[in-house]
Each structure stands twice: as C-alpha cells, then as structure tokens.
Design a protein around this motif. Structure first.
Motif, PDB file in Angstrom:
ATOM      1  N   SER A   1       0.823  -1.217   0.000  1.00 29.85           N
ATOM      2  CA  SER A   1       0.000   0.000   0.000  1.00 29.85           C
ATOM      3  C   SER A   1       0.853   1.261   0.000  1.00 29.85           C
ATOM      4  O   SER A   1       0.399   2.326  -0.419  1.00 29.85           O
ATOM      5  CB  SER A   1      -0.922   0.010   1.223  1.00 29.85           C
ATOM      6  N   ASP A   2       2.134   1.169   0.454  1.00 28.61           N
ATOM      7  CA  ASP A   2       2.998   2.348   0.455  1.00 28.61           C
ATOM      8  C   ASP A   2       3.751   2.510  -0.860  1.00 28.61           C
ATOM      9  O   ASP A   2       4.588   3.398  -1.001  1.00 28.61           O
ATOM     10  CB  ASP A   2       3.987   2.303   1.622  1.00 28.61           C
ATOM     11  N   GLY A   3       3.482   1.625  -1.835  1.00 28.61           N
ATOM     12  CA  GLY A   3       4.103   1.734  -3.144  1.00 28.61           C
ATOM     13  C   GLY A   3       5.277   0.812  -3.363  1.00 28.61           C
ATOM     14  O   GLY A   3       5.804   0.716  -4.471  1.00 28.61           O
TER      15      GLY A   3
ATOM     16  N   SER B   1      10.838   4.642  -1.340  1.00 28.67           N
ATOM     17  CA  SER B   1      11.853   5.691  -1.210  1.00 28.67           C
ATOM     18  C   SER B   1      12.659   5.868  -2.486  1.00 28.67           C
ATOM     19  O   SER B   1      13.416   6.837  -2.619  1.00 28.67           O
ATOM     20  CB  SER B   1      12.805   5.351  -0.053  1.00 28.67           C
ATOM     21  N   GLY B   2      12.546   4.909  -3.422  1.00 28.15           N
ATOM     22  CA  GLY B   2      13.323   4.962  -4.651  1.00 28.15           C
ATOM     23  C   GLY B   2      14.453   3.966  -4.686  1.00 28.15           C
ATOM     24  O   GLY B   2      15.080   3.759  -5.730  1.00 28.15           O
TER      25      GLY B   2
ATOM     26  N   SER C   1      20.594  -0.495  -5.050  1.00 28.15           N
ATOM     27  CA  SER C   1      20.789   0.930  -5.315  1.00 28.15           C
ATOM     28  C   SER C   1      19.999   1.726  -4.290  1.00 28.15           C
ATOM     29  O   SER C   1      18.768   1.654  -4.258  1.00 28.15           O
ATOM     30  CB  SER C   1      20.324   1.278  -6.729  1.00 28.15           C
ATOM     31  N   SER C   2      20.701   2.461  -3.443  1.00 25.74           N
ATOM     32  CA  SER C   2      20.058   3.217  -2.377  1.00 25.74           C
ATOM     33  C   SER C   2      19.490   4.520  -2.912  1.00 25.74           C
ATOM     34  O   SER C   2      19.932   5.043  -3.945  1.00 25.74           O
ATOM     35  CB  SER C   2      21.053   3.503  -1.257  1.00 25.74           C
TER      36      SER C   2
ATOM     37  N   LYS D   1      19.875   0.482  10.152  1.00 24.47           N
ATOM     38  CA  LYS D   1      18.675  -0.309   9.923  1.00 24.47           C
ATOM     39  C   LYS D   1      17.635   0.513   9.170  1.00 24.47           C
ATOM     40  O   LYS D   1      17.586   1.722   9.278  1.00 24.47           O
ATOM     41  CB  LYS D   1      18.092  -0.799  11.250  1.00 24.47           C
ATOM     42  N   VAL D   2      16.802  -0.182   8.402  1.00 27.54           N
ATOM     43  CA  VAL D   2      15.712   0.474   7.698  1.00 27.54           C
ATOM     44  C   VAL D   2      14.412  -0.141   8.160  1.00 27.54           C
ATOM     45  O   VAL D   2      14.385  -1.048   8.975  1.00 27.54           O
ATOM     46  CB  VAL D   2      15.873   0.305   6.166  1.00 27.54           C
TER      47      VAL D   2
END
Length: 770
Positions: free
Chosen positions: A36-38, A60-61, A80-81, A231-232
């Motif tokens: 739901s957040d893409g 976030s991309g 890729s960050s 951490k993410v």
C-alpha cells in the motif's frame, strides 16, 4: 485441489495486492506484490516467501535486483540506495556478506570482502580525492597488512590496527625518499632509518623488505574509517510473509533489516599523516635547497610517540657491509646445528602446519576429561599423548597438506592444569595458535639455531627445543608446578605446553609454548637481556636496530619505583631465583621491556619529525650549560590511581602475572596506571609497572653531536625471568664458554647456581630502587 498451482489476484484489507501464481493460498512461482505504500516485489516465490530471482522497488526509490531466499536478500544482487550509493555483490540474510563492490554517494568505492555488513578481509578502498588503501580489513577498519597511497604520491606499506599505522612499515615520500621503521597508534615510535632522495639505498637493508618492495610496485591506498550498520524499516519480505502467514494461520515474529555501511568521509586533511605534512624537500636549515646528487648517507632515527629524540648520520656503504655480515653469519650458524634444514624450501610452513594440527588434536582430546589434581604419574617422559598424522588422513586425524608425522604431547594433564592456573581456557589457547591466519615465524633465529614462532594474536611465543633442554624442563616440571601454585605472581617464564614432531628418518623437532611477555598495546622502545655480568655483555652500536635486545652494559638507566611495588618486585625475584637455584639452573636472564612516555613539551624543542634538518639548537646559558628551562621538573605523565575493575580491563592473558598490585603512594590500595592518551592499565607484577628512568650519563662522556635533551623519563616496565633451561649438568659446556675469562669473578658464578643467583639479585637491586 487445494495444493494445485493457479494464477490469480488477491487484495488484502490494508490495500496490498498480489498478482501471480498460487499454490494453495500462498504465492508460489512468478508473481508481483505491491504494498500500500508503493513498495513492489516482482519475481520468484516459494510457498509464500520470496525465493529465487526478483526485483524490489521501495517507495523511497531504492531498488534491488538479484537473489532472494526465504524472504531475505540472500545470494548475489545489486542494491541501489535512494541516496545514490550502489552495492553489487553477495548478500546473507539482508546484509552484505562475501565479495562485493560498493560505490558511495560521495564517489568513494570499496571492492573486497564483507562480513555481516562491514568490510572484513582483503579489500581496496578508493576515495574520491585520489587516496587509496589496499590490504586487510577487520570489523570495518584497516587492520593487518596494507598499502596506502595518497593523492600527493606518498605511500605507506606496513601494518595497521583500527585504521591507524601500528607496527613495522615503510613510508615512501613522493620525492623518492624512504623511511623504514615502526609506528604505534598512527605515530612513529621506536627506531627507524631515513633514506633521502638520491641515496644509494643499502641493498642488504632493502633486501630485508622484499615483500614491501614487491607491494610498492603496485598502485594501492588508505585511510581511517568506522563502519556503521544502519537499519531500515521492515522489509517488504517480512510484510508479505506476515500477510500470507496470517491468512494461512501461521504467524512470523522474526524481524529483518537491510544493513549497509556509511561511506568513509575522508578529506585530504584528515588522511594526510604527519609525514606528508612535512615533505622531504631537503632544504638546509637556512632555507637553501641542497643539490643531493648521489647521496651516500642515511639518517638513523629514534622516535618517542611521534617525537624525534635522536638522529645520527651513517654511511650507506658502511651499513651495507655490516648488514651483509649480519645476514651471512646467523645463516651459516643455523645450517650447522638445528632443524632449520629439515623441510628444504617449505620447512617453516610444514612445521607450522604440523604444530597446529597436533595442538588442535591434543586440546580436543584432553578438554573432555574432568578436571582433577595432578598425580605423580602425570609427570615424566611416559606421561604423553601420541598420534600418527598421515597425509591422507585417518579415522582420528584429518587429511592435510604437510608430510606424514608422529605427534607427542608431553604431560598433557599437568599443562592443562597450568593453563587453568594461568587463567587461560582451552578455546582461547587453541584459537590463538590454530587460527586461520597461521603462525608468524620471527625473522631472526636464536644463536642455538632454534626456530621462533609468534601466534597470530601475539599472545604466545613458540620455540624449538634441544633434547637436553626438553630433559631439563621435564625433570623440573613437578617443582615448577608447585612453585606456580604457591606463587601466582611468579616472574618465571610461563610454559603452556611441550610437544614433539617426529618425521621420517627419525628426525625430531621439539617445541615449547610460552607466554609473550610483551603482549601489550604499548610499544616497547627498548628491550634488555640482563644477567648481572660484564663479560661480553654489550651490543655493537652499529648493529642496534628496532627490536634489538640489548645487554647489561648497554643499560644506562636505574629505575625509581613506588616503595610497595619495589618491595614486591625484589621479594618475588628473590623467591624465583631461589627456586632456580634449588633446581640447579644457571645462566638465566631477566628480560626487561621499556615503554617511554614522551614529555609533553618535547615537541616544541624540535623540528617537524620528517625534516632532514637537525633539531633547533638547545638554549644555552651564559656559562655554556643547558638553560634552566631545560632542566626544570618534567610534567608527569604517569599517575597511579585506585583500581577500578569496571574501568580497566581485567581480562587475563598469557603475560598476566597474578593479582593487581598495591602501592604505597595511594595508601596501600590496589592501583591502576593512568596513561594520558591511552587509558587505564592494570598494574601487576612484571606488567604495566610505572617507574622513573634516570639516565646514567656523565658530562665528560656526552657526545656533542648527539646531545640528550633530558636525563629523566617516565617509563612503563615489563619484565620476567627467561632462559631457565640451562642446567647445572651443563657445567663443562659453560666452563669452556668462559675459560678465557678466568680472571673475572663472574666466570665462577656462572657455573655455580648459588653464586649465580646471589650475583643476579645483587645486580637487580642496584637497577631497581624505591
């Protein structure tokens, strides 16, 4: 029908959507999950978890293309960050692990090994400003052998610890000059040699650095860094797994994260060492540039924590001849009388491998046996563990790359109990000696032809023994064991194990494992082997290099100590000497190591440490003497404070001698040594002992070309009694050794244990004073 594969779509109450193949109610096969957040995952599934090839795109991309397993990033993939950094390499459970390349957002690049999210192993780090390091990493820091090349052309090849130069190395300046020496915590510390531009380098000295020369031919680099895990949010894999698990009646509570490293932020000013801040322009002290041409001199230097305290000029031609002589003589002596030639070209490797295999086997065999007190039957040549190690392996031994050999472990129960008394557990002992990094052979064998190894963490010294020395040790072992039990502060060498390797054609090599007395974070500036004798007990000044062990007549200091520390030291030395006398042991020595603390204001009196110019002239009074400012009381850098176990490390090691000592200066309480810039050290007998060294220099003996700035230094002492395997039954050998010196009373005391111990203690009482 319930487990049959089908294609469909499923919409979850929170808005998440899955489109793809199902197996029962779980995604299985190809499919796409959109959160739901893409955040989306498009790839392979296996029973509700991401497993196989796939692509993840976070809201976030950030993106990931590669392998997944069990809902984790696991295998080979590219991340890729959103900040612009890119990692391509191996993953393990959402963490960089294995070989990989990371390009940071600031254009820094790291290629090499990773372990649990940080740089660990061989790798190369290139900074955007042109600096580059190639070498060993540990826990995200440069630690081990490595080469650093700065953008200005300077290069350092040597050893590193926690991102700082630490140990031996070679610094090559951009203008072509070289400095060979040692470093401690990023600062020059100890002896070294500077070869200016145009100097005809001493061939023998450079030959001693063949590995350095080989690496210097490559483009490499360096700097200090701290690797940081970050951490993410909960990954899409966890969300999807939880979503389908709830739907199928299963709940997962395992949290996951994608971890990476923060890029090294290293500006040119941060990375430039003190060497680069003062490039060798070879200008004279009046500012004029010299025409160097074919220089035939080098500069022998001594540093104390980054401060140049001595320098003298030596002819390169003279050095070359002396170095050749030093190199040739020991080799001939070794070939004559030892086991150095047993294995031809690979002797050292085979010995090391056999020793590691044998110790691993012995420790594994003895550890499960319940602890008990030693018995009389546990001593002697017949108390042993024996095993045959064929190259192809056997039911009890692994295959190996050495040659077939027989292994013998002498008195295993006794040495197991000794290791317990020395507060050393079996795992630490085995891992230190049998680690993957292997043992390091010391460059210079002893005069007897013995081979010396150092464990990978420097905790243990391993020496080959003669048959006569082994016999002395086994005969002495019952009394030695009792002495260690009765005196936990004993300064006598600690023995951890005695072994023998038997090869084909009945060749045998015997080993003893001893504690390394200089296992410490402090750099040993000087080392002395003291017997209390004057017969030949000096070292040729031209042969003194970094790490050279000096002798009695080279000791120009007496040491002032805290009253209680002094009393405890002399008492224990007397007890140990009496024990050796009772065992008819002679010709032993006190090994003394000194760490000097540089006076804080010494730097203000000298030129920058890498300048070729001489130090500024010392201020002189009207009568020609040193001015009052130079002889004023030095700032004290050694302080004793009340012992606080929660602050200072109390972890035992092979050099630890027993309890924390008490000091009269703090009211008879246990004390720690407070060292500015280093921290607190636990004061024990023979370890971390503070003292004041008074240099014995007479005015009329002072060399005007090499003026000593001070006569008093704060030092930290490390000491212990070594060479205790020379027995009284070797009297004839020693009589022959000293037959040309009958006129000296020492010729008698070296062959009479009682006289030797008396002379030994009398000498030490003059060296160490309260």
């Amino acid at each position: 029908m319930e487990n049959s594969e089908r294609t469909g779509e499923k919409v979850f109450p929170n808005g998440d959507v899955y489109i793809g193949m199902f197996k029962g109610v779980l995604p299985h096969g190809k499919g796409k999950y959109t959160s739901s957040d893409g955040t989306t995952y498009d790839g392979d599934w296996e029973e509700g978890k991401m497993t196989g090839k796939g692509r993840i795109i976070w809201s976030s991309g950030a993106t990931y293309d590669g392998d997944c397993f069990g809902g984790y990033l696991h295998g080979l993939g590219t991340f890729s960050s959103s900040d612009g950094s890119v990692y391509k390499g191996h993953w393990k459970m959402n963490i960089h692990h294995g070989v990989g390349r990371k390009e940071y957002q600031n254009s820094d690049v790291y290629d090499g090994c990773w372990k649990e999210g940080v740089r660990d192993g061989h790798g190369r780090y290139a900074w955007s400003n042109g600096n580059m390091y190639t070498g060993i990493w540990k826990k995200g820091n440069m630690s081990g052998r490595g080469v650093m090349k700065w953008f200005n052309g300077d290069l350092f090849d040597g050893f590193w610890v926690d991102g700082l130069r630490h140990g031996s190395g070679c610094y090559r300046f951009a203008d072509g000059s070289y400095y060979f020496g040692t470093w401690s915590n990023g600062l020059k510390d100890g002896r070294g040699t500077l070869y200016p531009v145009g100097c005809a380098l001493d061939k023998c000295k450079i030959d001693g650095h063949k590995e350095i020369r080989r690496i210097l031919s490559h483009d490499s680099s360096i700097s200090k860094e701290d690797a940081v895990k970050h951490k993410v949010k909960r990954s899409i894999s966890e969300k999807v797994a939880d979503r389908f698990a709830r739907d199928s009646g299963r709940i997962s509570h395992r949290a996951v994260s994608v971890a990476g490293d923060a890029a090294l932020h290293c500006s040119s000013t941060e990375v430039l060492p003190e060497d680069a801040s003062c490039m060798l322009s070879h200008t004279t002290c009046d500012g004029k540039t010299e025409q160097l041409g074919n220089i035939t001199v080098a500069y022998e230097r001594e540093y104390m924590q980054g401060v140049l305290i001595r320098e003298r000029i030596k002819s390169v031609d003279g050095l070359s001849h002396q170095s050749t002589q030093r190199r040739k003589f020991p080799a001939k002596e070794v070939r004559k009388g030892s086991c150095m030639d047993l294995f031809k070209g690979r002797k050292s490797y085979y010995l090391m491998l056999n020793l590691q295999l044998g110790i691993r086997y012995s420790v594994g065999k003895i550890t499960p046996i319940p602890m008990r007190e030693v018995r009389q039957s546990d001593f002697g040549d017949q108390a042993r563990i024996k095993m045959y190690f064929p190259r192809k392996g056997s039911r009890l031994t692994p295959p190996h790359h050495s040659i077939d050999f027989y292994w013998k472990d002498y008195c295993p129960i006794v040495f197991r109990n000794l290791r317990v008394l020395f507060k050393l557990n079996a795992a630490d002992y085995m891992m230190s000696i049998c680690c993957d990094d292997g043992l390091r052979e010391l460059l210079s064998p002893g005069k007897s032809g013995s081979i010396f190894y150092l464990s990978c963490d420097d905790r243990f010294v391993i020496k080959t023994l003669k048959k006569s020395e082994l016999k002395v040790l086994l005969n002495m072992l019952p009394s030695y064991y009792k002495h260690v039990k009765d005196h936990e502060n004993t300064l006598i060498t600690k023995f951890f194990g005695v072994y023998r390797i038997s090869l084909r054609r009945r060749k045998k090599v015997r080993f003893v494992v001893m504690g390394n007395m200089f296992y410490t974070e402090l750099h040993m500036h000087h080392r002395y082997d003291l017997k209390g004798s004057s017969l030949g007990r000096f070292t040729d000044k031209d042969k003194i290099e970094e790490g050279t062990t000096l002798k009695d007549l080279d000791l120009m200091y007496e040491f002032r100590m805290d009253k209680l520390l002094h009393e405890t030291l002399i008492k224990q030395l007397s007890l140990d000497s009496q024990f050796l006398e009772s065992q008819h042991i002679i010709d032993y020595s006190l090994l003394l190591g000194l760490h000097f603390r540089a006076p804080e204001h010494l730097t203000a009196l000298l030129e920058p440490p890498d300048s070729v110019c001489k130090p500024k002239s010392t201020p002189v009074s009207s009568d020609g003497g040193i001015s009052h400012r130079e002889i004023s009381i030095l700032p004290r850098s050694l302080t004793l404070v009340t012992h606080e176990p929660s602050i200072v490390s109390t972890a035992p090691g092979p050099h630890i001698r027993g309890k924390t000592l008490r000091a009269n200066s703090v009211g008879d309480r246990e004390v720690d040594l407070l060292l500015p810039g280093t921290g607190r050290l636990r004061v024990q007998l023979g370890v971390n002992m503070p003292a004041q060294a008074n240099r014995k220099v007479k005015q009329d003996e002072t060399d005007p070309s090499e003026v000593e700035l001070f006569e008093v230094y704060d030092v930290v002492l490390y000491l212990g009694i070594i060479d205790i395997l020379q027995a009284y039954n070797m009297r004839k050998k020693l009589e022959h050794k000293y037959k040309s010196l009958r006129f000296d009373p020492m010729s008698i005391s070296v062959i009479e244990p009682k006289l030797y111990s008396k002379r030994f203690i009398s000498f030490l009482e003059r060296v160490f004073r309260a």
